[in-house]
Motif scaffolding. Structure first.
Motif: not given
Length: 410
Positions: A44-67
């Motif tokens: 749940p904590e990592d999921w919240e980080k991927t939902q941030a407005q400006k995620p960083r590192g692996e969380y940004k990679d996740h967000q890009t992939f999901f989009n």
């Protein structure tokens, strides 16, 4: 298509053993919902980080992939009229034109490695990726399809690496990475097994015979007796000896050691290299807590009553995989720098590194008459051939004594 909605959701209906939940694409149509797993699981904590407005590192990679996944779903939905889940699933799961592109597969595999926290392995694949790109560029080409990866192409790449002064070791690493990608493509059905280019009578990945990396027992004694000139040099020496005494543990495993891994008699840990890659039969490394090992822990370990705390505090619990890897690499660089000075002071021909501690552990035991099977188990190897690659050949004086037996007529 009107009436169809999409969203990327964190499906908390079923929790996995590691505390994570699957991330899925959800489609809603006529009040019916269907879920499509994305092969990503997050806490749940990592999921919240991927939902941030400006995620960083692996969380940004996740967000890009999901989009990208959601965008692909929307494009497919627009093409279906009237809409049906069955048609959507067929189009969504079919392979794209890039499915036979090697670089696409490497990119996808690297993203998966990063999502699993295997940043070092992802970096290794990135190096091979860049090398293959440069090889193609030298031949005025850009694309690499699996059909292009023949035994002839592999040999041409090996020759190109030699011509450009690259080591056989690097060539072998890059081609083993490519072999992994080819195997993934075969598992996916993108490539037929009959076109597998590796193996006997095809192309064999080179395995360079490394130069001597191991010390003799006399050399080890010299290191123990050496008097450091500074505290950082003293710590580097002690950590090197700790690695040597702890079954040749590499620096990542040393960094990951926690207080819970130690009891009054033993240190028990699983190698980071095998913890994620081997799904079954993961054998722990067992090190008996000799007084010399305990003394190093008492000297440099950060005292804590929390079992989950790292012993040497090379990394912190809050570090993400990229940050942890960067710290470990910097620590290795520091230790290697000081050990090189010590080696020069002791006039060793061998360049002292953290890697030589592991090889020295294996080779000193072998020269002492210890069975290779025991050494293999203590190193965490599953294949005796891997252990044999760690073992240096006999020293010159031993070879000479054996050769003299050829003329020993008594």
């Amino acid at each position: 298509m009107l009436g169809v909605t999409t969203s990327i959701i964190h499906d908390k209906r079923i929790q996995k053993k590691d505390g994570t939940y699957s991330v899925k694409l959800r489609l809603t149509f006529n009040r019916e919902q269907k879920y499509y797993p994305l092969n990503v699981s997050l806490t749940p904590e990592d999921w919240e980080k991927t939902q941030a407005q400006k995620p960083r590192g692996e969380y940004k990679d996740h967000q890009t992939f999901f989009n990208k996944v959601e965008q692909k779903a929307l494009e497919i939905i627009r093409e279906i009229d009237p809409f049906s889940f069955q048609i959507f699933e067929k189009k969504f799961n079919q392979k794209t034109d890039r499915s036979k592109d090697v670089f696409f597969y490497i990119e996808t595999y690297m993203a998966r490695l990063k999502a699993e926290g295997r940043v070092g392995t992802a970096d290794s694949h990135k190096c091979s990726y860049n090398s293959f790109k440069n090889f193609l560029k030298s031949n005025n080409r850009k694309n690499l399809h699996f059909a292009d990866v023949t035994s002839e192409w592999l040999q041409a790449y090996e020759n190109w690496m030699k011509e450009n002064g690259k080591s056989l070791t690097s060539t072998g690493i890059y081609l083993r990475n490519l072999r992994t990608i080819v195997n993934v493509a075969i598992e996916d059905g993108t490539l037929s097994k009959e076109f597998y280019p590796f193996g006997k009578r095809k192309y064999v990945v080179p395995a360079g015979r490394n130069i001597k990396k191991a010390l003799t027992i006399r050399d080890i004694k010299k290191i123990i007796d050496y008097q450091p000139k500074t505290q950082p040099e003293e710590k580097a020496k002690d950590i090197w000896l700790f690695s040597y005494l702890c079954n040749g543990a590499n620096m990542k495993d040393v960094a990951l050691l926690k207080w819970k891994d130690i009891d009054s008699k033993r240190i028990v840990f699983v190698r980071a290299k095998t913890a994620r890659t081997t799904k079954q039969d993961v054998k722990p490394i067992i090190v008996m807590l000799m007084p010399e090992i305990k003394a190093i822990i008492d000297k440099w370990g950060f005292k804590s009553n929390t079992p989950e705390d790292y012993i040497f505090k090379i990394i912190d619990k809050d570090d993400n995989p990229e940050r942890a890897l960067a710290k470990i690499r910097q620590f290795i660089k520091n230790v290697n720098g000081y050990m090189k000075r010590i080696g020069n002071e002791l006039e060793f021909e061998l360049n002292l590194t953290t890697y030589s501690a592991r090889h020295s552990y294996a080779t000193v035991l072998k020269r002492s008459g210890v069975a290779t099977e025991f050494i293999s188990e203590s190193l965490g190897h599953k294949d005796l051939r891997t252990t044999e690659n760690y073992l240096d050949s006999f020293e010159d004086d031993v070879k000479e004594s054996y050769q003299r037996k050829l003329l020993n007529f008594d």
